[in-house]
Design an enzyme around this catalytic site. Structure first.
Site, short mmCIF file in Angstrom:
data_model
loop_
_atom_site.label_atom_id
_atom_site.label_comp_id
_atom_site.label_asym_id
_atom_site.label_seq_id
_atom_site.Cartn_x
_atom_site.Cartn_y
_atom_site.Cartn_z
N ASP A 51 33.83 49.97 9.16
CA ASP A 51 32.73 50.40 8.30
C ASP A 51 31.55 49.47 8.57
OD1 ASP A 51 31.16 51.70 6.46
OD2 ASP A 51 32.64 51.71 4.87
C1 NOJ Z 1 29.20 52.62 4.48
C2 NOJ Z 1 30.14 53.59 3.83
O1 NOJ Z 1 31.19 52.89 3.20
C3 NOJ Z 1 30.73 54.61 4.78
O2 NOJ Z 1 31.44 55.55 4.04
C4 NOJ Z 1 29.64 55.24 5.59
O3 NOJ Z 1 30.19 56.24 6.43
C5 NOJ Z 1 28.96 54.15 6.41
N1 NOJ Z 1 28.36 53.20 5.50
C6 NOJ Z 1 27.88 54.71 7.34
O4 NOJ Z 1 26.80 55.14 6.63
#
Ligand code: NOJ
Length: 755
Positions: free
Chosen positions: A290
């Site tokens: 993430d």
């Molecule tokens: C953080 C989030 O937790 C995740 O779900 C998301 O896909 C990513 N950022 C990218 O934006």
């Protein structure tokens, strides 16, 4: 041409819904031609390029809005494998050209974005779609999302999010399928089928990314990013099933979660990544971190510095790094120092190339921009409206106040009645409020007999300035329809709440309207269940629409006026107060189960009462032991009776199938939809089992007065569980079984499993 293609794709999807879904799965097994192609490419790549494939960058722009020189150089050297959130077509085209034509081996870039519940045409939030209990709706949402987003060059979406969550304080419950692993499995696989279509290399297919692996929804106290502490058996029984369903449906990628799991951050968790995902499951797509979750292992207190974080993540088996650059900065050094093996890096690159090949990016790296994209197609809008109707849950309907008559004089009130942006919900970067149809728009279009007074300008508004005019409108009307809830920004990432009531002065607004004596219909738009137990008597009807998306207004209009019936059922237990959380239907019985007979509420305890064990069961003195509404609950515009439950064989062996039937009668005066739910309880086991577990369900449509005999089959193997010893058990003994319309009711029977 593009329009025709879109229409045909959707028609095809609808036609396919009757087919066996397994035929639509993308082959997971790697084939040798594909592997030879990957190996041939890999053998030509330098270490720098291989590390480059693991880099997912968040931006390509320089301060003047062009592509930054640094990015251009990085791509030419093969140091970038993917981008997220680059949306400028010219930039996308040029970045891809640089990669394909000027980087050493011409490996194409994949462009990613969070396309979660729609790209332009926004469907209900995922928790809402789960309330439809209709995997075809989730599949359609995924398909429409892909058809729209791929026209903008997006070939990789960070969805579906399948984090099972038992705590509505967590802001991201809005993105989840709710609290039940079985429902989660169905919805998870359906999104994957929808996003990825029949073949990943079709130009309108996106690679899906099942997230967040793992246990992100078990964040302690519902506080985002927080720790998950849970036994591995719980992980396997509750958290992993929806992930497994996504793998079985051929999901291309997986995203790790921000949280630590039993003390080990997910992005450095070799048990989760190497042992379970790549080992047991044999996942052959790639794993992405993430946003900065590798370097966040430093504040977690797990990695000492950036280099250590890279070492931990790489050795845990994490293939691609999102936004932080620890791999780029340190992998080469770590390999030279013998702290990470180049052979393992080669596997990461193989996994990434495999998905790029399956996406057809080597053959067709560029988006066709020659015709302008077509969004908000009529079919897409119609599908979004249907989804909003199927997702809405009627929680209360005193004296059948709903549906309203067309002639009913309505005071339409509330801060969310005319807020195009808010009804789209969380994670809607591309949905446009100008295209959103609000409740006010729909009332106007439907020529309803109504008068609109906002009452509050937004959901957190504390000003009572407009209350007088709202009260006046209510006094002059037969019914007040109050559209209240949470603005979109109050749920989703980092937006947990300690109280989950209506924020701002919305409760005061309801109270002011209730004093007029005009019956109230509360329409809730929110990213989570909203507590109203304490003032429920002021409300005559309550319709939960979640954040319903682009077509929320017309869907709500149709439901309020009986043109359609709200068809949803709760995918999450609805608490009386946030103090009950976490709260979920599939809890354990305990040694002292709560019961109406033993429960002594706080106001019945005598002053200076002697300490005794009377009434000591698992409950709260102030709010008892039941939720406001159980999992699975939801009303329609008619009523049903379940009768005549018949279990075909009362004794079964372990290869058997539980066969059971029940009669369902529509006892009301109009046709309606019911979701008949089958639950079981393993009464005694070597590890204590939940009081109920959903095993299957059927959605049926019945005419007024009609009776249908519904037949269900549950393979006995579905009764197995992972025990405290981490072994899989299928144990002989007595099981209870219920079929009914929520997790706290139903016709009951029992059967015996024998060795
Ligand atoms: C953080 C989030 O937790 C995740 O779900 C998301 O896909 C990513 N950022 C990218 O934006």
């Amino acid at each position: 041409m593009k329009q025709l293609f879109i229409a045909l794709s959707l028609l095809f999807l609808i036609a396919c819904q009757a087919e066996d879904k397994s035929s639509k799965q993308i082959k997971k097994t790697s084939n040798s031609a594909e592997e030879q192609r990957i190996d041939a490419l890999l053998s030509k790549m330098s270490l720098e390029e291989k590390i480059g494939q693991t880099a997912l960058r968040g931006s390509s722009s320089s301060s003047d809005g062009g592509i930054s020189e640094e990015i251009i150089e990085d791509i030419r050297a093969g140091r970038i494998g993917a981008f997220l959130n680059v949306m400028d077509p010219e930039h996308m085209q040029e970045l891809q050209r640089l990669s394909v034509e000027e980087s050493p081996n011409g490996v194409p870039i994949v462009f990613a974005r969070d396309v979660i519940h729609g790209f332009k045409t926004i469907f209900p939030i995922p928790l809402g779609l789960a309330a439809s209990w209709d995997d075809e709706q989730a599949e359609i949402c995924g398909r429409v999302s892909s058809i729209e987003a791929t026209q903008a060059g997006i070939r990789w979406t960070f969805a579906p999010m399948v984090d099972i969550c038992r705590d509505s304080r967590w802001g991201r419950i809005s993105e989840s399928p709710g609290e039940d692993p079985y429902l989660g499995e169905l919805i998870s696989a359906a999104y994957v089928r929808g996003f990825q279509g029949d073949s990943l290399n079709a130009p309108d297919a996106m690679a899906a990314c099942v997230k967040h692996y793992a246990a992100y929804g078990a964040a302690v106290g519902g506080r985002d990013y927080n720790s998950a502490e849970l036994h591995e058996s719980q992980l396997r029984n509750m958290i992993l099933p929806p992930f497994q369903a996504a793998f079985d449906a051929g999901v291309a990628t997986v995203m790790t979660s921000f949280n630590d799991v039993n003390g080990v951050p997910a992005s450095g968790n070799s048990f989760l990544l190497k042992d379970v995902l790549k080992g047991e499951i044999g996942f052959d797509g790639f794993i992405v971190s993430d946003w900065n979750s590798i370097t966040e292992m430093i504040p977690h207190g797990f990695a000492a510095d950036e280099k250590h974080a890279a070492e931990l993540a790489a050795n845990a088996g994490l293939d691609m790094e999102m936004t932080s650059e620890s791999y780029e900065n340190h992998l080469e050094e770590l390999i030279k120092e013998g702290k990470f093996k180049e052979a393992e890096l080669d596997d990461f690159v193989r996994n990434i190339l495999r998905i790029k090949i399956r996406l057809g990016l080597f053959e067709n790296p560029y988006t066709d921009w020659s015709t302008p994209p077509v969004y908000y197609e009529e079919e897409h809008m119609a599908a979004a409206k249907t989804a909003a109707i199927k997702s809405s849950v009627l929680l209360k309907n005193n004296k059948s106040l709903l549906p309203l008559q067309q002639s009913t004089k309505v005071a339409l009130i509330g801060p969310l009645a005319d807020k195009g942006h808010e009804q789209l919900g969380t994670w809607t970067f591309d949905g446009e409020k100008t295209k959103t149809q609000t409740v006010v728009d729909a009332f106007e279009a439907g020529e309803a007999n109504f008068n609109f007074v906002e009452g509050l300008t937004h959901s957190r508004d504390m000003s009572e300035d407009q209350f007088k005019s709202a009260v006046r409108a209510a006094k002059r009307s037969d019914v007040a329809v109050i559209v209240a809830g949470e603005e979109a920004i109050l749920s989703g990432e980092a937006h947990s709440r300690a109280k989950i009531n209506l924020p701002g002065a919305q409760e005061a607004l309801i109270e002011a309207i209730a004093e007029t004596g005009t019956p109230i219909v509360l329409v809730i738009m929110a990213g989570r269940p909203i507590t109203y137990f304490d003032y429920q008597d002021q409300l005559d009807a309550v319709l939960m629409t979640w954040h319903p998306g682009t077509m929320g207004g017309p869907a709500i209009y149709d439901m309020l006026y009986g043109i359609a019936e709200p068809e949803g059922r709760l995918p999450v237990t609805w608490p009386k107060t946030a103090g009950q959380l976490p709260l979920y239907y599939n809890h354990k019985n305990t040694g002292r189960p709560a019961s109406a007979e033993s429960f002594v509420p706080m106001n019945k305890i005598p002053v200076e009462a002697w300490q005794s064990s009377l009434g000591n069961t698992s409950h709260y003195l102030d709010y008892g032991f039941t939720p406001h509404y159980p999992f699975g609950y939801g009303l329609g515009y008619t009523t049903y009776k379940y009768s005549n439950l018949v279990i075909a064989e009362k004794q079964l062996d372990k290869d058997g199938t539980v066969k059971v039937s029940v009669d369902l009668t529509n006892t009301g005066s109009r046709a309606g939809h019911e979701i008949a739910q089958l639950y079981v309880q393993d009464i005694t086991a070597s590890t204590t089992r939940p009081v109920r577990e959903l095993k299957t369900f059927q959605k049926v449509k019945l005419k007024s007065g009609e009776t249908k005999t519904l037949s269900f089959e549950v393979p006995v193997s579905d009764l197995s569980f992972v025990g405290a010893d981490l072994e899989t058990h299928l144990e002989a003994g007595t099981f209870n079984l219920w079929i009914g319309n929520n997790a706290m009711s139903g016709q009951k029977g029992s059967f015996e499993l024998v060795d």
